[in-house]
Design a protein around this motif. Structure first.
Motif, PDB file in Angstrom:
ATOM      1  N   VAL A  76       0.835  -1.387  -0.022  1.00  0.00           N
ATOM      2  CA  VAL A  76      -0.105   0.059  -0.002  1.00  0.00           C
ATOM      3  C   VAL A  76       0.957   1.106  -0.076  1.00  0.00           C
ATOM      4  O   VAL A  76       0.568   2.284  -0.644  1.00  0.00           O
ATOM      5  CB  VAL A  76      -0.881   0.016   1.151  1.00  0.00           C
ATOM      6  CG1 VAL A  76      -1.608   1.185   1.302  1.00  0.00           C
ATOM      7  CG2 VAL A  76      -2.193  -1.172   0.975  1.00  0.00           C
ATOM      8  N   LEU A 123      -5.654  -5.664   4.044  1.00  0.00           N
ATOM      9  CA  LEU A 123      -5.389  -4.975   5.353  1.00  0.00           C
ATOM     10  C   LEU A 123      -6.877  -4.295   6.068  1.00  0.00           C
ATOM     11  O   LEU A 123      -6.861  -3.594   6.907  1.00  0.00           O
ATOM     12  CB  LEU A 123      -4.783  -3.885   5.057  1.00  0.00           C
ATOM     13  CG  LEU A 123      -3.107  -3.989   4.736  1.00  0.00           C
ATOM     14  CD1 LEU A 123      -2.719  -2.814   4.162  1.00  0.00           C
ATOM     15  CD2 LEU A 123      -2.565  -4.408   5.872  1.00  0.00           C
ATOM     16  N   GLU A 124      -7.909  -5.071   5.632  1.00  0.00           N
ATOM     17  CA  GLU A 124      -9.410  -4.876   5.870  1.00  0.00           C
ATOM     18  C   GLU A 124      -9.547  -3.267   5.722  1.00  0.00           C
ATOM     19  O   GLU A 124     -10.019  -2.800   6.594  1.00  0.00           O
ATOM     20  CB  GLU A 124      -9.491  -5.421   7.437  1.00  0.00           C
ATOM     21  CG  GLU A 124      -9.290  -6.874   7.742  1.00  0.00           C
ATOM     22  CD  GLU A 124      -9.388  -7.047   9.251  1.00  0.00           C
ATOM     23  OE1 GLU A 124     -10.537  -6.771   9.706  1.00  0.00           O
ATOM     24  OE2 GLU A 124      -8.308  -7.619   9.948  1.00  0.00           O
ATOM     25  N   ARG A 125      -9.260  -2.878   4.683  1.00  0.00           N
ATOM     26  CA  ARG A 125      -9.620  -1.551   4.499  1.00  0.00           C
ATOM     27  C   ARG A 125     -10.564  -1.505   3.011  1.00  0.00           C
ATOM     28  O   ARG A 125      -9.966  -1.162   2.039  1.00  0.00           O
ATOM     29  CB  ARG A 125      -8.348  -0.614   4.144  1.00  0.00           C
ATOM     30  CG  ARG A 125      -7.525  -0.437   5.324  1.00  0.00           C
ATOM     31  CD  ARG A 125      -6.096   0.013   5.364  1.00  0.00           C
ATOM     32  NE  ARG A 125      -5.900   1.199   4.624  1.00  0.00           N
ATOM     33  CZ  ARG A 125      -4.690   1.684   4.650  1.00  0.00           C
ATOM     34  NH1 ARG A 125      -3.602   1.338   5.287  1.00  0.00           N
ATOM     35  NH2 ARG A 125      -4.500   3.031   3.689  1.00  0.00           N
ATOM     36  N   PRO A 126     -11.608  -2.036   3.066  1.00  0.00           N
ATOM     37  CA  PRO A 126     -12.628  -2.157   2.001  1.00  0.00           C
ATOM     38  C   PRO A 126     -12.821  -1.069   1.404  1.00  0.00           C
ATOM     39  O   PRO A 126     -13.050  -0.895   0.024  1.00  0.00           O
ATOM     40  CB  PRO A 126     -13.700  -3.217   2.707  1.00  0.00           C
ATOM     41  CG  PRO A 126     -13.855  -2.897   4.088  1.00  0.00           C
ATOM     42  CD  PRO A 126     -12.390  -2.521   4.319  1.00  0.00           C
ATOM     43  N   THR A 127     -13.069   0.171   1.938  1.00  0.00           N
ATOM     44  CA  THR A 127     -13.491   1.466   1.356  1.00  0.00           C
ATOM     45  C   THR A 127     -12.539   1.777   0.564  1.00  0.00           C
ATOM     46  O   THR A 127     -12.748   2.139  -0.799  1.00  0.00           O
ATOM     47  CB  THR A 127     -13.879   2.408   2.403  1.00  0.00           C
ATOM     48  OG1 THR A 127     -14.684   1.888   3.610  1.00  0.00           O
ATOM     49  CG2 THR A 127     -14.573   3.618   1.762  1.00  0.00           C
ATOM     50  N   GLU A 128     -11.358   1.981   0.591  1.00  0.00           N
ATOM     51  CA  GLU A 128     -10.193   2.359  -0.060  1.00  0.00           C
ATOM     52  C   GLU A 128     -10.276   1.072  -1.156  1.00  0.00           C
ATOM     53  O   GLU A 128      -9.840   1.691  -2.297  1.00  0.00           O
ATOM     54  CB  GLU A 128      -8.997   2.535   0.751  1.00  0.00           C
ATOM     55  CG  GLU A 128      -9.063   3.399   1.724  1.00  0.00           C
ATOM     56  CD  GLU A 128      -7.818   3.291   2.793  1.00  0.00           C
ATOM     57  OE1 GLU A 128      -6.702   4.000   2.535  1.00  0.00           O
ATOM     58  OE2 GLU A 128      -8.179   2.747   3.678  1.00  0.00           O
ATOM     59  N   ARG A 145     -12.320  -0.591  -2.628  1.00  0.00           N
ATOM     60  CA  ARG A 145     -13.304  -0.396  -3.499  1.00  0.00           C
ATOM     61  C   ARG A 145     -12.901   0.643  -4.717  1.00  0.00           C
ATOM     62  O   ARG A 145     -13.035   0.420  -5.629  1.00  0.00           O
ATOM     63  CB  ARG A 145     -14.641  -0.117  -2.795  1.00  0.00           C
ATOM     64  CG  ARG A 145     -16.040  -0.178  -3.922  1.00  0.00           C
ATOM     65  CD  ARG A 145     -16.999  -0.091  -3.359  1.00  0.00           C
ATOM     66  NE  ARG A 145     -17.123   0.955  -2.005  1.00  0.00           N
ATOM     67  CZ  ARG A 145     -18.225   1.828  -1.971  1.00  0.00           C
ATOM     68  NH1 ARG A 145     -19.138   1.865  -2.897  1.00  0.00           N
ATOM     69  NH2 ARG A 145     -18.225   2.640  -0.992  1.00  0.00           N
ATOM     70  N   PHE A 146     -12.657   1.799  -3.872  1.00  0.00           N
ATOM     71  CA  PHE A 146     -11.871   2.809  -4.933  1.00  0.00           C
ATOM     72  C   PHE A 146     -10.899   2.384  -6.005  1.00  0.00           C
ATOM     73  O   PHE A 146     -10.728   2.665  -7.081  1.00  0.00           O
ATOM     74  CB  PHE A 146     -11.628   4.300  -4.260  1.00  0.00           C
ATOM     75  CG  PHE A 146     -12.626   4.698  -3.337  1.00  0.00           C
ATOM     76  CD1 PHE A 146     -13.852   5.196  -4.141  1.00  0.00           C
ATOM     77  CD2 PHE A 146     -12.521   4.891  -2.033  1.00  0.00           C
ATOM     78  CE1 PHE A 146     -14.703   6.029  -3.440  1.00  0.00           C
ATOM     79  CE2 PHE A 146     -13.640   5.777  -1.320  1.00  0.00           C
ATOM     80  CZ  PHE A 146     -14.760   6.124  -2.109  1.00  0.00           C
ATOM     81  N   LEU A 205     -13.554   9.659   3.047  1.00  0.00           N
ATOM     82  CA  LEU A 205     -13.957   8.822   1.608  1.00  0.00           C
ATOM     83  C   LEU A 205     -15.497   8.444   1.500  1.00  0.00           C
ATOM     84  O   LEU A 205     -15.946   8.343   0.404  1.00  0.00           O
ATOM     85  CB  LEU A 205     -13.139   7.422   1.559  1.00  0.00           C
ATOM     86  CG  LEU A 205     -11.503   7.721   1.947  1.00  0.00           C
ATOM     87  CD1 LEU A 205     -10.930   6.445   1.955  1.00  0.00           C
ATOM     88  CD2 LEU A 205     -11.169   8.460   0.634  1.00  0.00           C
ATOM     89  N   ALA A 233      -2.943  -1.797   8.828  1.00  0.00           N
ATOM     90  CA  ALA A 233      -4.053  -2.165   8.419  1.00  0.00           C
ATOM     91  C   ALA A 233      -5.385  -1.610   9.195  1.00  0.00           C
ATOM     92  O   ALA A 233      -5.200  -0.628  10.189  1.00  0.00           O
ATOM     93  CB  ALA A 233      -4.086  -3.845   9.234  1.00  0.00           C
ATOM     94  N   LYS A 234      -6.437  -1.729   8.874  1.00  0.00           N
ATOM     95  CA  LYS A 234      -7.954  -1.138   9.216  1.00  0.00           C
ATOM     96  C   LYS A 234      -8.078   0.261   8.776  1.00  0.00           C
ATOM     97  O   LYS A 234      -6.944   0.928   8.396  1.00  0.00           O
ATOM     98  CB  LYS A 234      -7.899  -1.236  10.901  1.00  0.00           C
ATOM     99  CG  LYS A 234      -7.646  -2.640  11.359  1.00  0.00           C
ATOM    100  CD  LYS A 234      -9.038  -3.541  11.183  1.00  0.00           C
ATOM    101  CE  LYS A 234      -9.089  -5.020  11.680  1.00  0.00           C
ATOM    102  NZ  LYS A 234      -8.703  -4.970  12.873  1.00  0.00           N
ATOM    103  N   GLU A 235      -9.161   0.587   8.729  1.00  0.00           N
ATOM    104  CA  GLU A 235      -9.240   1.890   8.150  1.00  0.00           C
ATOM    105  C   GLU A 235      -9.214   3.038   9.123  1.00  0.00           C
ATOM    106  O   GLU A 235      -9.767   2.863  10.223  1.00  0.00           O
ATOM    107  CB  GLU A 235     -10.891   1.724   7.474  1.00  0.00           C
ATOM    108  CG  GLU A 235     -11.143   0.782   6.391  1.00  0.00           C
ATOM    109  CD  GLU A 235     -12.350   0.679   5.573  1.00  0.00           C
ATOM    110  OE1 GLU A 235     -12.426   0.753   4.437  1.00  0.00           O
ATOM    111  OE2 GLU A 235     -13.381   0.736   6.408  1.00  0.00           O
TER     112      GLU A 235
END
Lengths: 673, 235
Positions: free
Chosen positions: A496, A523-528, A530-531, B75, B99-101
């Motif tokens: 990333v 990394l469990e960052r699905p919103t990013e 998706r973009f 976002l 990791a994680k948002e």
């Protein structure tokens, strides 16, 4: 001449005698075996430097020696006219009848060229040139003879012409031939053939025809002329070929030559039939009929086969089959068997074609190919009838014959049956026997399905540079660059970070965006994520279907992680993802929807979603528990009890035991009511 | 609506008052039941909404030393309905490899709208999760949110415009810093409107260059929109 002059001359004689009185060559060098010391170097007469170096009187000379001639040549070539005249006078005193040789002014013959010509005859042109260079250094002013130089140049040009012809560089062939017309001689008729071919291939048919005609008119060698007719047959037909044949007819032939000519004429006829048989050019109906009669009368398998191919290429497969069958009846021959098998294939009799090709596989490569083609079509499902026996036979044949195409088809068959390890093994074999894009792609996909990321990357790295499909696969599944490497080692954070550094630069392409999406998802960052998947799909454009499909899959998975199962379903429907992937994603989405529906107390909807999921995916224990609880909530205690009992039997847990207690309690309560 | 009916009770004769009271109670009960059913239909679903439809207002541009402060870019945002309130979640841009948002999270516990609703609270099946910070919660949160990172500030305390908040800060080998800040506003907080019983904010933010102080400044510049009916309050 004064005393000083006489002494000088005497000194010169002695010096030359010492220098040149080398055995055998005297004043000649052996080009083939040059002496170690540079014995033939001509030393200037000492008198010229004014040194009185000798005061002894030599014995009187009785004959003119090569050394005298060499000295004379030296004076002449160095422009010392006075000394030349004095030396001529001296030599005439020794032999009054003597006159200076007429070629005295020309260079040489200091070097014997015979060894050089021997090298030339042996075709050792490189060695010859280096030998000439050495000699020129050793004998300043010496040049090889004009004849040798020209022949050497011609030999080089001949080589150029042959190389260009072999590589089908027709314009170079023509340029070399036109610059060196001596090459086109009867003695080297091959050069003329090659040049004529070059003219024909570049559309200068008249020039080609003229060259063939020149050979037929001018060359005495009958074999060369008859071969010329066969060569011309490749480029000409009809009246133009007839005009060349007429030139040969006009000649007187011996009995042997007549027989050879007749044979050539027969070959030309067959060639015409063969041309028509292969679909190049036609043949009058009367002539075809004549060939058919001849074939029948002579029981000529060659003619029968050509007639068979003639009809085959005109899609008259039944007639073709009859001729191939006839040919095979007259004499077992692989060509007829091949024609028959191919005719069977065209008429849908694939079983017969396969059986015939199998019987003949040991005698004909072409029939092995027919068998392999049938087998491949069966394996890929284009033809039915893939029985276990056939499958076993195909495996055996593929290994025995190292048939890469068949191995590849076996790989895809295993892949489609989800036997990915077996598929990988077949693709590896195919690649080791004869690499091709399909096998490389199959191997990468098989490893990908097996979760063998490192092996997948290795395949992409090895074959990606050669095959675009593998490269695209690598880009679609993940960047092969630093991002891909970081991801393949599980370092998603680095992946990333690298993507952040790359973004906006040249190194950031659709593949990098896609890889970045997968890393973010990991990394469990699905919103990013998706973009990034959307960005990858936009960057990929319509051409890169694989990448777009992968991006759509990624987006659907990101939406599932974001607990947006309905939108995930919509994304799956929009994307052209493969059926198995579509099923898997749909199953996950439906399961998630079912859980959410349960939480929202929409129990009928929950049952519906569970049923829809069950239609496309195997049961899942967690979902089965949900199924039981949904029935419980609806008061369907017997159904709930059945489900919980089944789950408890397969693996009894606190959850299943608690569920069974709850159902029993509810049922007991109901009974009391 | 139910509370509105409650507030219009006085000023009439005893019988009228009684009848109106009964009618009011019936209406309140009906309204409450309808609302419960609606909530059940929509709860458990994360609805993607504009950031403006959440309780948060992000600072337009960095304040103070702009070079030090990274932008706080949203976002997207989500809302989830519970029986007694909402959870709002704003996903923030993340420039790190952690990791994680990055996100802002608000747990909004609504105050019961009236007598019947407060009586029925015991029957809530899906209440807003309640965060009760303690050392165990913090350890677990750090392990989940920042695995493998080194703690630079165990627990710190500061205040923003709404009151005191706590935070912890961690860093990793490549120099990325993360902040986890939390703030709980309840009936003791003078900034909390009556309609909200409890308001919990979690701010989780990592940045590749900004340090702990800059991250806290960011958090302190986030505004909460405590207006009933905007950003999902009140249904």
């Amino acid at each position: 001449m004064d005393l000083r002059g006489q002494l000088s001359l005497l000194g010169l004689h002695l010096c030359l005698a010492l220098a040149l009185a080398v055995p055998a060559a005297t004043a000649q060098d052996s080009a083939a075996d040059p002496p170690v010391n540079q014995g033939v170097r001509i030393t200037p007469p000492p008198g010229e430097s004014g040194e009185a170096f000798l005061d002894t009187q030599p014995a009187r000379q009785k004959a003119i020696t090569p050394a005298d001639i060499a000295a004379l040549r030296y004076y002449l070539r160095s422009g010392q006219r006075e000394k030349y005249r004095a030396e001529v006078a001296r030599l005439r005193r020794i032999d009054p009848t003597w006159t200076p040789p007429p070629d005295l002014g020309r260079p040489g013959p200091l070097v014997d060229e015979r060894p050089l010509w021997e090298l030339f005859s042996a075709g050792k042109y490189g060695e010859l040139r280096s030998r000439i260079a050495v000699l020129k250094q050793r004998h300043p002013g010496w040049e090889p003879s004009r004849a040798l130089r020209r022949q050497l140049d011609l030999a080089q040009e001949r080589r150029r012409l042959v190389a260009a012809s072999d590589n089908e560089q027709w314009r170079t062939v023509i340029a070399v031939a036109e610059a060196n017309p001596e090459l086109l001689a009867c003695e080297s008729v091959d050069m003329t053939w090659r040049t004529a071919e070059a003219y024909a291939e570049t559309g200068r048919k008249n020039a080609a025809h003229d060259l063939y005609a020149d050979i037929l008119r001018d060359c005495a060698d009958t074999d060369a002329r008859l071969s010329t007719l066969l060569k011309a047959d490749r480029h000409f037909s009809g009246s133009r070929l007839d005009s060349l044949v007429a030139l040969e007819r006009r000649r007187e032939h011996s009995r042997r030559e007549q027989a050879a000519f007749r044979k050539v004429l027969s070959q030309l006829q067959l060639s015409r039939l063969a041309r028509a048989a292969s679909g190049r050019g036609g043949i009058p109906a009367g002539e075809l009929k004549r060939y058919q009669k001849e074939a029948q009368a002579e029981k000529s398998t060659a003619k029968a086969n050509l007639i068979g191919w003639y009809y085959f290429n005109r899609k008259q497969h039944e007639t073709a089959r009859a001729w191939f069958r006839r040919s095979l009846d007259w004499r077992a021959n692989a060509e007829a068997a091949r024609g028959l098998a191919e005719s069977y294939r065209r008429t849908g009799a694939d079983d017969k074609a396969e059986a015939l090709a199998w019987d003949w596989r040991g005698k004909s490569k072409a029939l092995r190919r027919v068998h392999s083609n049938v087998a491949r079509e069966r394996l890929t499902g284009e033809l039915g009838g893939l029985t276990p026996e056939r499958l076993a036979r195909y495996r055996k044949v593929a290994v025995e014959e190292k048939d890469a195409g068949l191995a590849g088809a076996l790989g895809w068959q295993a892949y489609n049956a989800r036997a990915y390890a077996a598929a990988a093994a077949w693709f590896e074999r195919a690649l080791s026997w004869k690499p091709d894009s399909g096998a490389a792609e199959g191997l990468a996909l098989a490893y990908f399905q097996m979760g063998e990321q490192k092996k997948f990357r290795a395949v992409v790295d090895e074959w990606g540079p050669k095959y675009a499909a593998v490269r695209e696969l690598g880009e679609s599944v993940g960047a092969t660059g630093p991002l891909g490497k970081a991801a393949s080692t599980g370092n998603y954070g680095r992946c990333v970070r690298l993507a952040r550094e790359l973004r906006g630069g040249d190194g950031y392409d659709a593949g990098a965006a896609l890889q970045s999406g997968w890393c973010l998802l990991a990394l469990e960052r699905p919103t990013e994520a998706r973009f990034r998947f959307r960005e990858a799909a936009d960057m990929a454009g319509k051409g890169n279907k694989v990448l777009r499909t992968d991006a759509a899959t990624g987006e659907a998975m990101a939406l599932l992680s974001l607990e947006q199962p309905e939108r995930a379903m919509a994304a799956i429907e929009r994307a052209e993802v493969p059926d198995d992937m579509r099923r898997e994603l749909k199953a996950r989405a439906l399961a998630r929807q079912a859980f959410l529906a349960y939480e929202r107390e929409r129990y009928r909807l929950t049952l519906d979603l569970i049923a829809r999921r069950a239609a496309i995916a195997p049961p899942d224990r967690g979902l089965s528990m949900l199924h039981g609880w949904t029935h419980y909530q609806l008061g369907n205690y017997f159904d709930a009890n059945d489900i919980f009992k089944r789950l408890d039997r397969s693996l009894s847990t606190e959850d299943t035991r608690h569920a069974l207690d709850a159902v029993r309690e509810a049922m007991h309560g109901n009974t009391i009511i | 609506m139910a509370r509105g009916q409650d507030e219009q009770g006085g000023g009439a004769g005893p019988v009228r008052t009684f009848l109106l009271g009964v009618l009011g109670l019936l209406l309140a009960a009906c309204a409450s039941g309808r609302e419960t059913s609606e909530r059940a239909a929509t709860r458990a679903l994360w609805r993607e909404v504009p950031v403006s439809a959440t309780v948060f207002t992000l600072p337009d541009r960095p304040g103070g030393d702009a070079a030090e402060q990274p932008p706080l870019r949203a976002l997207t945002a989500f809302r989830k309905r519970y029986d007694n309130g909402w959870v709002h979640r704003v996903i923030l841009a993340n420039t790190t490899g952690v990791a994680k948002e990055n996100r802002l999270l608000a747990h909004v516990h609504e105050a019961p709208a009236g007598f019947f609703e407060s009586m029925g609270r015991g029957a809530e099946t899906k209440p807003v999760p309640t965060i009760r910070p303690d050392s165990e919660w913090l350890d677990q949160g750090r392990r989940q949110e920042f695995p493998g990172m080194r703690v630079v500030t165990e627990v710190g305390t500061d205040a923003n415009a709404y009151g005191p908040y706590n935070y912890t800060a961690v860093t990793n080998q490549v120099g990325e810093t993360c902040l986890l800040a939390w703030q709980i506003l309840d009936e003791d907080s003078p900034t909390l409107p009556r309609s909200i019983e409890r308001f919990t904010v979690l701010f989780r933010f990592c940045h590749h260059t900004a340090g702990e102080r800059a991250l806290r400044d960011l958090f302190e510049r986030v505004e909460y929109a405590f207006v009933r009916g905007v950003g999902g309050f009140g249904g």
